[in-house]
Design an enzyme around this catalytic site. Structure first.
Site, PDB file in Angstrom:
ATOM      1  N   ASN A  97       1.598  -1.993   5.345  1.00  0.00           N
ATOM      2  CA  ASN A  97       0.923  -0.707   5.448  1.00  0.00           C
ATOM      3  C   ASN A  97      -0.462  -0.704   4.809  1.00  0.00           C
ATOM      4  OD1 ASN A  97       0.946   2.402   5.733  1.00  0.00           O
ATOM      5  ND2 ASN A  97       0.564   2.077   3.567  1.00  0.00           N
ATOM      6  N   GLY A 116       0.805  -1.220   0.000  1.00  0.00           N
ATOM      7  CA  GLY A 116       0.000   0.000   0.000  1.00  0.00           C
ATOM      8  C   GLY A 116       0.834   1.263   0.000  1.00  0.00           C
ATOM      9  N   SER A 144       1.351   3.720  -2.409  1.00  0.00           N
ATOM     10  CA  SER A 144       1.168   4.795  -3.388  1.00  0.00           C
ATOM     11  C   SER A 144       0.601   6.077  -2.796  1.00  0.00           C
ATOM     12  CB  SER A 144       0.255   4.323  -4.534  1.00  0.00           C
ATOM     13  OG  SER A 144      -1.049   4.041  -4.054  1.00  0.00           O
ATOM     14  N   ARG A 145       0.060   6.007  -1.577  1.00  0.00           N
ATOM     15  CA  ARG A 145      -0.589   7.185  -0.992  1.00  0.00           C
ATOM     16  C   ARG A 145      -0.235   7.340   0.479  1.00  0.00           C
ATOM     17  NH1 ARG A 145      -4.971   9.050  -4.023  1.00  0.00           N
ATOM     18  NH2 ARG A 145      -5.620   7.692  -5.744  1.00  0.00           N
ATOM     19  N   TYR A 194     -12.741  -1.375  12.057  1.00  0.00           N
ATOM     20  CA  TYR A 194     -11.359  -0.946  11.883  1.00  0.00           C
ATOM     21  C   TYR A 194     -10.568  -1.125  13.179  1.00  0.00           C
ATOM     22  CZ  TYR A 194      -7.488   2.373  11.137  1.00  0.00           C
ATOM     23  OH  TYR A 194      -6.252   2.971  11.041  1.00  0.00           O
ATOM     24  N   ALA A 246     -11.194  -3.104  15.720  1.00  0.00           N
ATOM     25  CA  ALA A 246     -11.009  -4.512  16.040  1.00  0.00           C
ATOM     26  C   ALA A 246      -9.881  -5.122  15.209  1.00  0.00           C
ATOM     27  CB  ALA A 246     -12.314  -5.275  15.811  1.00  0.00           C
ATOM     28  N   SER A 258      -2.711   1.417  14.565  1.00  0.00           N
ATOM     29  CA  SER A 258      -3.432   2.670  14.754  1.00  0.00           C
ATOM     30  C   SER A 258      -3.627   2.913  16.235  1.00  0.00           C
ATOM     31  CB  SER A 258      -4.799   2.625  14.058  1.00  0.00           C
ATOM     32  OG  SER A 258      -5.572   3.756  14.399  1.00  0.00           O
ATOM     33  N   VAL A 271      -3.499  -7.329  -1.683  1.00  0.00           N
ATOM     34  CA  VAL A 271      -2.898  -8.197  -0.676  1.00  0.00           C
ATOM     35  C   VAL A 271      -3.928  -8.911   0.199  1.00  0.00           C
ATOM     36  CG1 VAL A 271      -0.667  -7.037  -0.582  1.00  0.00           C
ATOM     37  CG2 VAL A 271      -2.544  -6.201   0.844  1.00  0.00           C
TER      38      VAL A 271
END
Length: 243
Positions: free
Chosen positions: A92, A14, A16-17, A155, A157, A142, A66
């Site tokens: 990521n 992940g 690209s951003r 998210y 969990a 996070s 992925v």
């Protein structure tokens, strides 16, 4: 401390951003050779390719989802053919959405768990044969995992599960010389559109009074990949400005 990753080989999912992009750029600047993956073509991917070329780095950009085991296998095969080995893996890739719990569908729950948790399991598992002695695995968590966030139960969990996965892998893979850690960002300013009232609420919760920058998260990832963190494993490092 000037961190050099010269001759290191890394995979960042992940990339690209946002935070992922900052990690890829930081690794390349530090001298690492990086493979990164993305799910959708677009300006973000093109911009990352241009920036890497501007740094004199080879842009190893692979389109892969992925959450799918077959695409993870293809991604790892690309790492093998392009890099030969891996000194670092940064999980990521992630997603988030805001849904009231009473309206949270099973499909939305599965999508969050698959992207934020299961993908890390798949990537690490498939990368094991490529990991060099002393390799570092960094899972992007996070701050929400330990404090909870309304409308983001799925998210939260998944990210909490990532901490458990990391602790277990640190103990299981440690005897093989591999380190596994979590970097848990707080609110970070990225290109994602967020209403100003939400940003203000975030700022009010942060001791430093501002949102983090993607580069500040990337710097901690660099530390965990580098030899300077050689005795750090099984940890969750909160990078949240003092939430």
């Amino acid at each position: 401390m000037d961190i050099s990753l010269r001759d290191k080989k890394a995979l960042v999912t992940g990339g690209s951003r946002g935070i992922g992009r900052a990690i890829v750029i930081a690794l390349a600047r530090a001298g690492a050779e990086v493979v990164t993956c993305f799910r959708n073509d677009g300006a973000a991917v093109d911009g990352l390719r241009e920036d890497l070329e501007g740094l004199g780095a080879v842009p190893h950009l692979v389109k892969a989802d992925v959450t799918r085991p077959d695409e993870v296998e293809r991604l790892v095969a690309e790492c093998r053919s392009r890099l030969g080995r891996l000194d670092a893996v940064v999980n990521n890739a992630g997603m988030t959405s805001h849904v009231p719990f009473e309206r949270l569908s099973a499909a939305e729950w599965r999508a969050s768990v698959d992207t934020n948790l299961t993908s890390a399991m798949l990537v690490v598992q498939k990368c094991l044969p490529l990991l060099a002695p002393g390799a570092s695995i960094v899972n992007m968590g996070s701050r929400a995992a330990t404090v909870g966030v309304p409308l983001r139960a799925h998210y939260t969990a998944a990210k909490a599960g990532l901490i458990g996965l990391t602790r277990s892998l640190a103990k299981e893979l440690g005897p093989r010389g591999f380190r596994v850690n979590v970097v848990a960002p707080g609110p970070v300013a990225t290109e994602t559109d967020v209403p100003e009232e939400v940003l203000e609420r975030y700022r009010s919760l942060i001791a430093l009074g501002r949102l983090g920058r993607p580069e500040e998260i990337a710097n901690v990832v660099l530390f965990l990949i580098s030899d300077a963190s050689g005795f750090v494993s099984g940890e969750t490092i909160h990078v949240d400005g003092g939430v």
